[in-house]
Design an enzyme around this catalytic site. Sequence first.
Site, PDB file in Angstrom:
ATOM      1  CE  LYS A 102      -3.909   0.115   1.326  1.00 50.73           C
ATOM      2  NZ  LYS A 102      -5.060   0.425   0.503  1.00 50.73           N
ATOM      3  CB  THR A 143      -0.787   4.442   3.483  1.00 51.50           C
ATOM      4  OG1 THR A 143      -1.916   4.922   2.749  1.00 51.50           O
ATOM      5  CG2 THR A 143      -0.743   5.098   4.847  1.00 51.50           C
ATOM      6  CE1 TYR A 144       1.543   1.024   7.849  1.00 55.73           C
ATOM      7  CE2 TYR A 144       0.162  -0.360   6.470  1.00 55.73           C
ATOM      8  CZ  TYR A 144       0.440   0.214   7.700  1.00 55.73           C
ATOM      9  OH  TYR A 144      -0.387  -0.023   8.774  1.00 55.73           O
ATOM     10  CB  ALA A 145       5.253   2.697  -0.354  1.00 54.84           C
ATOM     11  NE  ARG A 146       1.754   7.753  -1.088  1.00 58.99           N
ATOM     12  CZ  ARG A 146       1.512   8.617  -2.064  1.00 58.99           C
ATOM     13  NH1 ARG A 146       1.844   9.876  -1.935  1.00 58.99           N
ATOM     14  NH2 ARG A 146       0.947   8.200  -3.169  1.00 58.99           N
ATOM     15  CD  GLU A 197      10.164  -8.657   4.478  1.00 60.99           C
ATOM     16  OE1 GLU A 197      10.994  -8.002   5.123  1.00 60.99           O
ATOM     17  OE2 GLU A 197       9.864  -8.407   3.303  1.00 60.99           O
ATOM     18  CD  GLN A 227      -4.847  -2.792  -5.446  1.00 62.09           C
ATOM     19  OE1 GLN A 227      -3.954  -2.383  -6.170  1.00 62.09           O
ATOM     20  NE2 GLN A 227      -6.049  -2.245  -5.395  1.00 62.09           N
ATOM     21  CD  GLN A 266       1.239 -20.161   4.099  1.00 60.13           C
ATOM     22  OE1 GLN A 266       2.278 -20.782   4.224  1.00 60.13           O
ATOM     23  NE2 GLN A 266       1.208 -18.962   3.560  1.00 60.13           N
TER      24      GLN A 266
END
Length: 188
Positions: free
Chosen positions: A112, A114-117, A138, A157, A180
């Site tokens: 996402k 939001t996290y990459a930023r 991960e 995503q 799993q």
Amino acid sequence: MNPKNDKWIRQMAETHKIIDPFVPHLVREHEGRKVISYGLSSFGYDLRCAPEFKICTSRYMEMKIDPKNLHPETFTDFYGDVCVIPPNGFVLTRSLEYIRMPNDVIGICVGKSTYARIGLIVNVTPLEPGWEGHLVIEISNTTQLPAVVYANEGICQLLFYQGERPAVTYADRGGKYQGQTGITLPRL
């Protein structure tokens, strides 16, 4: 191959349970508070992070991370709604959703924005035709600061690509991660 759209994803989720639980719209607010979006989008499905984490620890400096010989104390288990990833560290988590891939579809996950930023990289291997289970995710913190990840909110995503059924699916060959649940560590 083109990615499958929201109509296809909804129909497959409702008739074949390819995503369970399935949220048929994009959620940006939950119980009156803003959340990192999850649910059905135009050409994908935003998966949520479960409140279950394995934080990679470096308590033993002589340790190395070896997928063939993983030391039992490499990870510290953490359960909760907010996980803090150490600087330059990583955690494993899993999708809240259980995924069932059709025999003629491959899934690709991307992180996402939001996290990459904030410097977090989300890594998920391809979801092969015929595979099913909770997705192990991960998350790497590339920064010099602790970083926060929120459980029960969007983390990545999932995009679906349909092609011709392969001669041998993941289920046909009895893949080692088939079915799993929870956070599954490396298997040989």
